[in-house]
Design an enzyme around this catalytic site. Structure first.
Site, PDB file in Angstrom:
ATOM      1  N   TYR A 270       0.820  -1.211   0.000  1.00 56.53           N
ATOM      2  CA  TYR A 270       0.000   0.000   0.000  1.00 56.53           C
ATOM      3  C   TYR A 270       0.854   1.261   0.000  1.00 56.53           C
ATOM      4  O   TYR A 270       0.383   2.340  -0.371  1.00 56.53           O
ATOM      5  CB  TYR A 270      -0.929   0.036   1.225  1.00 56.53           C
ATOM      6  CG  TYR A 270      -2.039  -1.003   1.199  1.00 56.53           C
ATOM      7  CD1 TYR A 270      -2.215  -1.832   0.106  1.00 56.53           C
ATOM      8  CD2 TYR A 270      -2.900  -1.142   2.274  1.00 56.53           C
ATOM      9  CE1 TYR A 270      -3.224  -2.787   0.092  1.00 56.53           C
ATOM     10  CE2 TYR A 270      -3.918  -2.090   2.260  1.00 56.53           C
ATOM     11  CZ  TYR A 270      -4.073  -2.912   1.167  1.00 56.53           C
ATOM     12  OH  TYR A 270      -5.070  -3.854   1.156  1.00 56.53           O
TER      13      TYR A 270
ATOM     14  N   LYS B 263       2.890 -15.364   2.374  1.00 60.34           N
ATOM     15  CA  LYS B 263       2.801 -16.093   1.102  1.00 60.34           C
ATOM     16  C   LYS B 263       4.244 -16.397   0.708  1.00 60.34           C
ATOM     17  O   LYS B 263       4.713 -16.031  -0.375  1.00 60.34           O
ATOM     18  CB  LYS B 263       2.064 -15.207   0.082  1.00 60.34           C
ATOM     19  CG  LYS B 263       1.696 -15.892  -1.220  1.00 60.34           C
ATOM     20  CD  LYS B 263       0.532 -16.837  -1.115  1.00 60.34           C
ATOM     21  CE  LYS B 263       0.247 -17.476  -2.458  1.00 60.34           C
ATOM     22  NZ  LYS B 263      -0.698 -18.601  -2.371  1.00 60.34           N
TER      23      LYS B 263
ATOM     24  N   ASP C  89      -3.700 -17.918   1.652  1.00 58.76           N
ATOM     25  CA  ASP C  89      -4.877 -18.545   1.027  1.00 58.76           C
ATOM     26  C   ASP C  89      -5.468 -19.599   1.959  1.00 58.76           C
ATOM     27  O   ASP C  89      -6.690 -19.686   2.121  1.00 58.76           O
ATOM     28  CB  ASP C  89      -4.531 -19.143  -0.357  1.00 58.76           C
ATOM     29  CG  ASP C  89      -3.185 -19.855  -0.381  1.00 58.76           C
ATOM     30  OD1 ASP C  89      -2.400 -19.699   0.582  1.00 58.76           O
ATOM     31  OD2 ASP C  89      -2.909 -20.576  -1.355  1.00 58.76           O
TER      32      ASP C  89
ATOM     33  N   ASP D 152      -5.671  -6.483   5.908  1.00 60.10           N
ATOM     34  CA  ASP D 152      -6.840  -5.717   5.491  1.00 60.10           C
ATOM     35  C   ASP D 152      -7.986  -6.674   5.158  1.00 60.10           C
ATOM     36  O   ASP D 152      -9.126  -6.538   5.629  1.00 60.10           O
ATOM     37  CB  ASP D 152      -6.441  -4.892   4.252  1.00 60.10           C
ATOM     38  CG  ASP D 152      -7.476  -3.890   3.829  1.00 60.10           C
ATOM     39  OD1 ASP D 152      -8.519  -3.784   4.500  1.00 60.10           O
ATOM     40  OD2 ASP D 152      -7.258  -3.212   2.807  1.00 60.10           O
TER      41      ASP D 152
ATOM     42  N   ASP E 263     -11.317  -8.030   7.898  1.00 62.89           N
ATOM     43  CA  ASP E 263     -12.732  -7.849   7.531  1.00 62.89           C
ATOM     44  C   ASP E 263     -13.452  -9.196   7.488  1.00 62.89           C
ATOM     45  O   ASP E 263     -14.604  -9.309   7.920  1.00 62.89           O
ATOM     46  CB  ASP E 263     -12.858  -7.157   6.164  1.00 62.89           C
ATOM     47  CG  ASP E 263     -12.929  -5.645   6.312  1.00 62.89           C
ATOM     48  OD1 ASP E 263     -12.555  -5.138   7.390  1.00 62.89           O
ATOM     49  OD2 ASP E 263     -13.356  -4.977   5.356  1.00 62.89           O
TER      50      ASP E 263
END
Ligand code: NAD
Length: 355
Positions: free
Chosen positions: A138, A189, A221, A245, A249
């Site tokens: 980001y 990852k 994943d 992020d 959620d």
């Protein structure tokens, strides 16, 4: 110990008022705290033309922690970006270098029906997602949209983490786990991304200083899948900005009740900003409909993580559990046909349950 109270906009003042009453009750029982209120967001813009006035920063700098309500409202949506209420929050995060975002996802047995998952999968869930907030793809440079050699447009971003950035969030994760069930799952990852191979290596190194905490690693994943399949296997999940992020959620929706979830953003000194995960809910502002429990539970986190008052935090959390067990419900967590109470009455009930 001093707490800066920033109610903000919409339902912000209503819900923080209940959290302040809880703190005042604890203070009467011998907890030494001083509270100072300041303007932020749209309320600050209306008063001074700035969503984060210098006077508010000064109040926060003189405090040990910030209790934040919510900011924003449709009347501010057409303002230039720098004057929008959300800038008040973003600038506070930057000013205090709040790099660690803690989001617990708790499912009280009485509210398990609110989840879209089967009650037995989520009832009793108590996990903490720790998301790095100031690095990763980001913020990495270079980034942009350019014309590539084939003459077509190409978008690119840079995933980047320095060793020191990973090290400090790893410390936060292990220290948080010590205050909970003592287990950290680091999500990356590493099979595909070099940045997250470094993440895994550094988290493993920092773990040497916390051998009393159990550490596991999981690919993102798989973590997304496990959160739905068996969320109760987790205690603390620590991960980078982008994965966090998404996973935070996902985890908050396991609970199904936005009015119940607190959060914290901490810096390296343990100074933090504590707020409910929901926004200013302009649709219900001023109607006595807002659920104050996310803010009251944010206050418990504040006491635990910034003021080291675990006993007072436990007392608040036990009072909330008791109130829910007694059947008190604001409209957002009530099932069809259940009687509901308003914002202040819910605050009254928590205060009564503090004993
Ligand atoms: P929201 O979280 O404010 O509201 C979403 C829905 O949940 C609404 O129906 C609302 O009534 C309900 N809700 C939220 N909190 C509740 C509570 N405590 N009790 C009962 N019901 C509750 O999100 P939104 O509607 O997308 O945004 C409204 C405003 O809040 C916008 O201006 C947005 O920018 C701002 N916002 C602020 C923050 C923050 O201050 N950290 C976070 C998110 C959104």
């Amino acid at each position: 110990m001093k707490i800066a109270v920033l109610p903000g906009d919409g339902i912000g003042p209503e819900i923080t008022a209940q959290a302040v009453r809880v703190l005042q009750t604890l203070s009467r029982d011998g907890l030494h705290i001083e509270l100072e209120t300041a303007l932020v967001g749209g309320a600050a813009f209306d008063a001074s033309g700035d969503p984060l006035p210098a006077a508010t920063i000064a109040v926060c700098e003189s405090a040990d922690a910030i209790l934040f309500g919510a900011v924003g409202g449709p009347q501010y949506d057409t303002l230039p970006r720098a004057q929008r209420p959300e800038q008040g929050l973003l600038r506070l995060r930057k000013h205090f270098d709040l790099f660690a975002n803690l989001r617990p996802a708790i499912v009280y047995p009485e509210l398990a029906h609110a989840s879209t998952l089967r009650a037995e999968v989520v009832a009793g869930l108590d996990l903490l997602i720790l998301r790095e907030l100031t690095g990763d793809i980001y913020f990495g440079q270079p980034r942009g949209i350019r014309i590539n050699e084939a003459g077509e447009r190409e978008g690119f971003d840079t995933m980047r983490y320095s060793e020191s950035e990973i090290r400090r969030i790893a410390h936060t994760a292990f220290q948080a786990a010590r205050k909970r069930a003592g287990r950290v799952c680091s999500v990356d990852k590493a099979n595909v991304l070099e940045t997250t191979q470094l993440w895994r290596d550094v988290v493993t190194e920092v773990h040497q200083e916390y051998t009393d905490v159990a550490l596991t690693h999981m690919y993102v994943d798989n973590a997304a899948m496990q959160l739905i399949r068996n969320p109760k296997q987790f205690d603390v999940i620590v991960t980078g900005n982008m994965f966090g992020d998404i996973l935070s959620d996902e985890a908050s929706m396991l609970t199904g009740s936005i009015g119940m979830l607190p959060s914290a953003s901490l810096n390296a000194r343990g100074f933090g900003l504590y707020e409910p995960i929901h926004g200013s809910a302009p649709d219900i502002a001023g109607k006595e409909l807002a659920n104050p429990l996310a803010t009251i539970l944010s206050t418990a986190m504040l006491l635990r993580y910034s003021l080291d008052q675990a006993g007072a935090a436990d007392r608040i959390e036990a009072a909330v559990r008791q109130v829910l067990a007694k059947g008190l419900r604001t409209a957002d967590i009530a099932q069809a046909g259940e009687a509901t109470v308003g914002t202040r009455a819910m605050g009254d009930a928590v205060i009564a349950a503090l004993g």
